[in-house]
Design a protein around this motif. Structure first.
Motif, PDB file in Angstrom:
ATOM      1  N   LEU A  87       0.819  -1.207   0.000  1.00 34.29           N
ATOM      2  CA  LEU A  87       0.000   0.000   0.000  1.00 34.29           C
ATOM      3  C   LEU A  87       0.853   1.258   0.000  1.00 34.29           C
ATOM      4  CD1 LEU A  87      -2.687  -1.135   2.607  1.00 34.29           C
ATOM      5  CD2 LEU A  87      -2.989  -0.975   0.128  1.00 34.29           C
ATOM      6  N   ALA A  88       1.953   1.255   0.747  1.00 37.92           N
ATOM      7  CA  ALA A  88       2.818   2.430   0.818  1.00 37.92           C
ATOM      8  C   ALA A  88       3.402   2.765  -0.546  1.00 37.92           C
ATOM      9  CB  ALA A  88       3.931   2.193   1.828  1.00 37.92           C
ATOM     10  N   ALA A  89       3.634   1.743  -1.357  1.00 41.65           N
ATOM     11  CA  ALA A  89       4.171   1.953  -2.706  1.00 41.65           C
ATOM     12  C   ALA A  89       3.091   2.341  -3.709  1.00 41.65           C
ATOM     13  CB  ALA A  89       4.898   0.693  -3.183  1.00 41.65           C
ATOM     14  N   GLY A  90       1.826   2.337  -3.270  1.00 38.97           N
ATOM     15  CA  GLY A  90       0.721   2.692  -4.157  1.00 38.97           C
ATOM     16  C   GLY A  90       0.408   1.642  -5.195  1.00 38.97           C
ATOM     17  N   MET A  91       0.894   0.416  -4.990  1.00 41.98           N
ATOM     18  CA  MET A  91       0.746  -0.611  -6.013  1.00 41.98           C
ATOM     19  C   MET A  91      -0.662  -1.187  -6.101  1.00 41.98           C
ATOM     20  SD  MET A  91       4.452  -2.561  -6.159  1.00 41.98           S
ATOM     21  CE  MET A  91       4.606  -3.028  -4.444  1.00 41.98           C
ATOM     22  N   GLY A 109      -9.054   0.998  -3.653  1.00 47.24           N
ATOM     23  CA  GLY A 109      -8.976   1.661  -2.365  1.00 47.24           C
ATOM     24  C   GLY A 109      -9.421   0.815  -1.202  1.00 47.24           C
ATOM     25  N   TRP A 110     -10.274  -0.180  -1.458  1.00 49.51           N
ATOM     26  CA  TRP A 110     -10.770  -1.017  -0.363  1.00 49.51           C
ATOM     27  C   TRP A 110      -9.656  -1.801   0.325  1.00 49.51           C
ATOM     28  CZ3 TRP A 110     -11.734  -1.981  -5.537  1.00 49.51           C
ATOM     29  CH2 TRP A 110     -11.170  -3.148  -6.060  1.00 49.51           C
ATOM     30  N   LEU A 111      -8.552  -2.029  -0.358  1.00 49.23           N
ATOM     31  CA  LEU A 111      -7.445  -2.752   0.262  1.00 49.23           C
ATOM     32  C   LEU A 111      -6.861  -1.970   1.434  1.00 49.23           C
ATOM     33  CD1 LEU A 111      -5.614  -4.153  -2.888  1.00 49.23           C
ATOM     34  CD2 LEU A 111      -6.932  -5.454  -1.213  1.00 49.23           C
ATOM     35  N   ALA A 112      -6.812  -0.649   1.296  1.00 49.54           N
ATOM     36  CA  ALA A 112      -6.310   0.189   2.381  1.00 49.54           C
ATOM     37  C   ALA A 112      -7.381   0.452   3.424  1.00 49.54           C
ATOM     38  CB  ALA A 112      -5.794   1.509   1.817  1.00 49.54           C
ATOM     39  N   ASP A 113      -8.626   0.590   2.984  1.00 45.54           N
ATOM     40  CA  ASP A 113      -9.708   0.951   3.903  1.00 45.54           C
ATOM     41  C   ASP A 113      -9.885  -0.066   5.026  1.00 45.54           C
ATOM     42  OD1 ASP A 113     -10.146   3.163   2.356  1.00 45.54           O
ATOM     43  OD2 ASP A 113     -11.839   2.309   1.249  1.00 45.54           O
ATOM     44  N   ARG A 114      -9.645  -1.349   4.735  1.00 46.19           N
ATOM     45  CA  ARG A 114      -9.881  -2.386   5.744  1.00 46.19           C
ATOM     46  C   ARG A 114      -8.644  -3.271   5.917  1.00 46.19           C
ATOM     47  NH1 ARG A 114     -15.865  -4.845   4.929  1.00 46.19           N
ATOM     48  NH2 ARG A 114     -15.549  -5.299   7.144  1.00 46.19           N
ATOM     49  N   ALA A 115      -7.490  -2.616   5.897  1.00 40.10           N
ATOM     50  CA  ALA A 115      -6.225  -3.349   5.988  1.00 40.10           C
ATOM     51  C   ALA A 115      -6.101  -4.109   7.304  1.00 40.10           C
ATOM     52  CB  ALA A 115      -5.048  -2.388   5.819  1.00 40.10           C
ATOM     53  N   GLU A 116      -6.549  -3.525   8.404  1.00 46.11           N
ATOM     54  CA  GLU A 116      -6.422  -4.182   9.700  1.00 46.11           C
ATOM     55  C   GLU A 116      -7.221  -5.482   9.728  1.00 46.11           C
ATOM     56  OE1 GLU A 116      -5.309  -4.766  13.744  1.00 46.11           O
ATOM     57  OE2 GLU A 116      -4.503  -3.508  12.144  1.00 46.11           O
ATOM     58  N   GLN A 117      -8.434  -5.448   9.214  1.00 44.74           N
ATOM     59  CA  GLN A 117      -9.270  -6.651   9.200  1.00 44.74           C
ATOM     60  C   GLN A 117      -8.716  -7.698   8.245  1.00 44.74           C
ATOM     61  OE1 GLN A 117     -12.847  -4.449   8.237  1.00 44.74           O
ATOM     62  NE2 GLN A 117     -13.734  -4.931  10.240  1.00 44.74           N
ATOM     63  N   ARG A 118      -8.092  -7.247   7.164  1.00 46.81           N
ATOM     64  CA  ARG A 118      -7.524  -8.189   6.200  1.00 46.81           C
ATOM     65  C   ARG A 118      -6.324  -8.925   6.796  1.00 46.81           C
ATOM     66  NH1 ARG A 118      -8.556  -8.657   1.007  1.00 46.81           N
ATOM     67  NH2 ARG A 118      -9.733  -6.711   1.048  1.00 46.81           N
TER      68      ARG A 118
END
Length: 357
Positions: free
Chosen positions: A50-54, A59-68
């Motif tokens: 996510l930090a690399a913007g890849m 956007g959903w990958l960042a929105d719920r990263a903790e749950q993932r």
């Protein structure tokens, strides 16, 4: 999902064995068990991605990263995870169509019914069986769309390992497994985690037509044909268009070249076997689809979710790459399409077909 007064707690070994037998009876091809916990490396890998913007526009990958990254962040009551796989192996080499430039290459998984529906139906059947057998237990079922780290959980449950192409690889099914999960409050005997068997092989990395891998196990989705043809909503960047060839929905290249596929077998689930009309469809026919015809052709298919405009955009890129002057009128007819992205792709295709090879 829960039911009735509680049943006596089963032994972890007995419960895992019974669930495995029932899952196989219901048509799953791979079953494994793991604690509802993942190590810190999963979150670290996701954060770096996510930090690399890849992730591009996902956007959903960042929105719920903790749950993932943490199963219990999604459902605190979860004790165990049941990881399940369904084989969708192709009967023939899925890359053979890439040489038929007037035809469209649709990813193996999307040539029939939407796998989400097929897998979820089986998961719910297994869930009902579990709740009936162990009353008082609770569970939740997931297929792809929820923030679940499917591949790390599947590896922990022994179904396979994440290959250098970042997808799951199975010693039994190669790269061709659809995944689903059941989170449960039952304490289940865990399976032995699978280890990485890629060795020095880099075939998947070399096979990528758009050089989407920045290194082993590191995929830049913004360069991936699957992302570009499915998730990306605007015009496809010109730097990737020629390399896309006739791939109009997804890409199987990195999966298909994996040496572990030599152990794979063709799918046995009818809904996952390819429809004849989607094996080698003609680009000219697909470009002519209006919204109603598109919806009718792809009813019940995962292709339907990208809509007619994005789909025809992809088809026009393939037409531009075909080298077939006979397809120029097809593209020219769409240069004034009401959708500006479709019109731009059509104009590009016409220009490309007008340019001598």
């Amino acid at each position: 999902m829960e039911a009735g007064p509680a049943s006596p707690a089963p032994s972890p070994d007995a419960a895992s064995a019974a669930i495995r037998d029932e899952a196989l009876r219901l048509g799953f091809d791979a079953v494994g068990f793991a604690p509802a916990h993942l190590g810190p490396e999963v979150r670290q890998r996701l954060d770096a991605f996510l930090a690399a913007g890849m992730q591009g526009g996902m956007g959903w990958l960042a929105d719920r990263a903790e749950q993932r990254a943490h199963p219990r962040a999604l459902w605190p009551e979860a004790v165990s995870v049941i990881a399940l796989g369904m084989n969708y192996g192709p009967e023939e080499d899925p890359l053979s169509i890439l040489g038929q430039r007037d035809r469209a290459a649709i990813s193996v998984y999307a040539r029939n019914k939407d796998y989400h529906d097929i897998v979820k139906k089986r998961l719910k059947a297994l869930a009902r069986w579990m709740v009936d057998r162990w009353r008082g237990s609770e569970l939740k079922v997931f297929v792809d769309t929820a923030p679940v780290a499917e591949k790390p959980l599947a590896q922990q449950a022994g179904l396979g390992w994440q290959g250098k192409h970042s997808n799951l690889v199975s010693r039994t099914h190669g790269s061709w497994l659809f995944l689903g999960e059941i989170y449960t409050t039952l304490d289940l005997a865990p399976s032995a985690p699978e280890v990485d068997h890629c060795g020095r092989c880099t075939r998947c990395l070399s096979a990528c037509p758009t050089d989407a891998f920045v290194g082993p196990y590191r995929l830049d989705a913004r360069r991936c044909v699957s992302y570009l043809t499915i998730e990306h909503k605007g015009p496809i960047p010109e730097e990737f268009r020629a390399a896309m060839g006739n791939r109009i929905y997804g890409c199987d290249d990195c999966l298909a070249v994996c040496p572990w596929n030599k152990f794979a077998q063709a799918a046995r689930e009818p809904g996952l076997m390819p429809r004849e009309d989607l094996n080698t469809p003609r680009l000219a026919a697909l470009a002519a689809l209006d919204d109603a015809a598109f919806r009718a052709l792809f009813s019940g298919s995962p292709v339907k979710r990208i809509g007619r405009d994005r789909f025809v955009r992809n088809v026009l890129i393939a037409i531009g790459n075909s080298g077939d002057a006979g397809l120029r009128p097809v593209a020219k007819q769409l240069t004034a399409d009401p959708d500006p992205v479709v019109a731009e792709a059509a104009q590009w295709a016409v220009r490309r077909l007008n340019t001598p090879a």
